[in-house]
Design a protein around this motif. Structure first.
Motif, PDB file in Angstrom:
ATOM      1  N   SER A 301     119.996  -0.256 106.722  1.00 16.74           N
ATOM      2  CA  SER A 301     121.152  -0.492 105.856  1.00 16.74           C
ATOM      3  C   SER A 301     120.867  -1.669 104.926  1.00 16.74           C
ATOM      4  O   SER A 301     120.278  -2.673 105.348  1.00 16.74           O
ATOM      5  CB  SER A 301     122.400  -0.791 106.702  1.00 16.74           C
ATOM      6  OG  SER A 301     122.709   0.316 107.535  1.00 16.74           O
ATOM      7  N   TYR A 302     121.337  -1.549 103.662  1.00 12.23           N
ATOM      8  CA  TYR A 302     121.016  -2.543 102.638  1.00 12.23           C
ATOM      9  C   TYR A 302     122.222  -2.813 101.753  1.00 12.23           C
ATOM     10  O   TYR A 302     123.182  -2.035 101.723  1.00 12.23           O
ATOM     11  CB  TYR A 302     119.855  -2.050 101.759  1.00 12.23           C
ATOM     12  CG  TYR A 302     118.558  -1.848 102.499  1.00 12.23           C
ATOM     13  CD1 TYR A 302     117.640  -2.884 102.599  1.00 12.23           C
ATOM     14  CD2 TYR A 302     118.266  -0.628 103.107  1.00 12.23           C
ATOM     15  CE1 TYR A 302     116.433  -2.695 103.289  1.00 12.23           C
ATOM     16  CE2 TYR A 302     117.080  -0.438 103.803  1.00 12.23           C
ATOM     17  CZ  TYR A 302     116.177  -1.475 103.889  1.00 12.23           C
ATOM     18  OH  TYR A 302     115.010  -1.296 104.565  1.00 12.23           O
ATOM     19  N   LYS A 303     122.104  -3.922 101.018  1.00 14.50           N
ATOM     20  CA  LYS A 303     123.072  -4.219  99.963  1.00 14.50           C
ATOM     21  C   LYS A 303     122.318  -4.583  98.701  1.00 14.50           C
ATOM     22  O   LYS A 303     121.423  -5.421  98.729  1.00 14.50           O
ATOM     23  CB  LYS A 303     124.000  -5.378 100.360  1.00 14.50           C
ATOM     24  CG  LYS A 303     125.056  -5.683  99.282  1.00 14.50           C
ATOM     25  CD  LYS A 303     126.109  -6.665  99.760  1.00 14.50           C
ATOM     26  CE  LYS A 303     125.574  -8.072  99.857  1.00 14.50           C
ATOM     27  NZ  LYS A 303     126.668  -9.059 100.116  1.00 14.50           N
ATOM     28  N   GLU A 350     126.735  -1.347  99.062  1.00 14.18           N
ATOM     29  CA  GLU A 350     125.990  -1.118 100.289  1.00 14.18           C
ATOM     30  C   GLU A 350     125.499   0.331 100.337  1.00 14.18           C
ATOM     31  O   GLU A 350     126.181   1.241  99.864  1.00 14.18           O
ATOM     32  CB  GLU A 350     126.859  -1.421 101.512  1.00 14.18           C
ATOM     33  CG  GLU A 350     127.216  -2.899 101.631  1.00 14.18           C
ATOM     34  CD  GLU A 350     127.971  -3.220 102.913  1.00 14.18           C
ATOM     35  OE1 GLU A 350     128.117  -2.297 103.760  1.00 14.18           O
ATOM     36  OE2 GLU A 350     128.411  -4.374 103.058  1.00 14.18           O
ATOM     37  N   LEU A 392     120.754  -5.419 105.715  1.00 14.42           N
ATOM     38  CA  LEU A 392     121.904  -5.790 106.534  1.00 14.42           C
ATOM     39  C   LEU A 392     121.565  -5.660 108.005  1.00 14.42           C
ATOM     40  O   LEU A 392     120.840  -4.725 108.406  1.00 14.42           O
ATOM     41  CB  LEU A 392     123.100  -4.905 106.188  1.00 14.42           C
ATOM     42  CG  LEU A 392     123.535  -4.922 104.717  1.00 14.42           C
ATOM     43  CD1 LEU A 392     124.691  -3.933 104.508  1.00 14.42           C
ATOM     44  CD2 LEU A 392     123.970  -6.316 104.305  1.00 14.42           C
TER      45      LEU A 392
END
Length: 394
Positions: A301-303, A350, A392
């Motif tokens: 998971s990333y932003k 996100e 994240l």
């Protein structure tokens, strides 16, 4: 009359050696051309005994012509007398180290006897004098490189600035097997007196991407970074748009597109508020844009975050950053940029990268316009101060 016949013979010796010989029987160039033509004629079996007699007869008049020794060697080779043949090839090379046919046969002999270091030395001589022969040599290089002694000999040659170095890396990058050697050679050249140059790195990186060796492409990119470039590292390379583009696929690529201008301004050179990438739209339709880079995000998971300013920005169709999986049409994130006038607005989104099927991604600024219709004209200025991606915690 004799002088004019000799002159005409020299004029005809390349295209019509038989006619040239009729005018001047002692024209060695024409004789060599005729014998070579008959040896290369695949439609008729050459009379090797007759050709040998011609070459040996000419040799009596010109004992210092390396080409004649080489031709006699080739005829002997085809007659199965390889020991005598190589004696003539050696004599040809004693007279002229760059005699092309003797060199070619000598390279073959060195490879057959396992003298790969000697073969590479002869290849180097051949290609320095006859660079157009590289395509004929290229097919034999991967087997040489697969042998430790052969690999070290090739590495030593290209470290010594062999003029065929770039051609070698280009040729190796065209096949999966060759690509392994290209990657290894570049890594071994790093830190030497002749480190890889930018064009060599770019070509091999793109070769890895073409063959879907994404991790190897990215590893080569990271390994090639200078100490100064390493300071710009991150999931997005050069996230603050410093004007130091290298042309590598994991760096920013700005193409030549109509309807807009893209410029980068360094922190120390920028007017207050203008640091970063400035996109000026020229009141015309814009289909797609011209700012992108390849990135490599592991599953998770990333932003993605953007700090941006805008002046009178009018977007008839969406303007957005997209993240797509390379090798498929799958879009995993779309990050829209708002219209209007604003100063250092913070935007974020996100998203996630799945566990399979997306080993490398393409990050690209683009528009939603499908056709360049004048009803959809883009106006205003966008300044992107920083674009970053953070992982994240799960």
């Amino acid at each position: 009359m004799a002088a004019s016949s000799i002159g005409l013979s020299r004029f005809l010796e390349t295209e019509t050696p038989t006619v040239s010989l009729a005018l001047d029987p002692l024209n060695v160039n024409a004789l060599i051309g005729e014998i070579t033509h008959e040896l290369n004629d695949t439609s008729n079996a050459p009379d090797l005994d007759a050709l040998l007699a011609k070459a040996e007869s000419a040799l009596r008049f010109d004992l210092a012509d390396a080409r004649l020794y080489s031709l006699i060697g080739e005829i002997k080779y085809r007659q199965g007398e390889k020991g005598q043949a190589y004696g003539f090839f050696d004599q040809a090379r004693n007279l002229s180290k760059t005699e092309i046919h003797a060199l070619q046969r000598s390279i073959g002999r060195s490879i057959e006897t396992g003298d790969l270091s000697g073969a590479v030395g002869e290849i180097d001589i051949l290609l320095r004098r006859w660079p157009d022969q590289f395509p004929a040599i290229a097919e034999g290089l991967p087997p040489i490189l697969s042998n430790p002694d052969g690999y070290q000999a090739v590495l030593a040659a290209i470290r010594a600035a062999a003029p065929w170095r770039a051609k070698l890396l280009v040729a190796l990058s065209k096949t999966p097997d060759g690509l392994d050697f290209a990657n290894r050679l570049l890594l071994d050249l790093t830190g030497s007196r002749a480190p890889p140059n930018s064009s060599e790195l770019i070509y091999v990186m793109h070769g890895n991407i073409r063959h879907k060796e994404y991790e190897q492409a990215y590893r080569l990119f990271l390994f090639s970074l200078s100490d100064q470039e390493r300071k710009l590292g991150g999931y997005i390379f050069n996230s603050t748009f410093e004007p130091v583009s290298s042309g590598k696929p994991f760096d920013w690529h700005v193409g030549d597109r109509s309807g807009l201008e893209v410029t980068f301004a360094a922190s120390k050179d920028a007017v207050e508020g203008e640091r970063g990438a400035t996109v000026r739209f020229l009141n015309t339709p814009v289909k797609d844009t011209a700012l992108q880079q390849y990135i490599q995000l592991p599953p998770g998971s990333y932003k993605i975050s953007l700090a941006a300013s805008a002046r009178n920005l009018k977007l008839p169709k969406e303007l957005f950053w997209s993240i797509r999986c390379v090798g498929s049409a799958g879009e995993i994130a779309r990050f829209n940029i708002p219209e209007g006038t604003y100063n250092r607005q913070a935007l974020s989104l996100e998203f996630s990268v799945g566990p399979a099927g997306c080993p490398m991604q393409l990050l690209k600024l683009e528009t939603a316009a499908i056709a360049e219709s004048w009803r959809f004209r883009y106006v205003g200025t966008l300044v992107m101060h920083e674009l970053s991606i953070e992982r994240l915690s799960s």
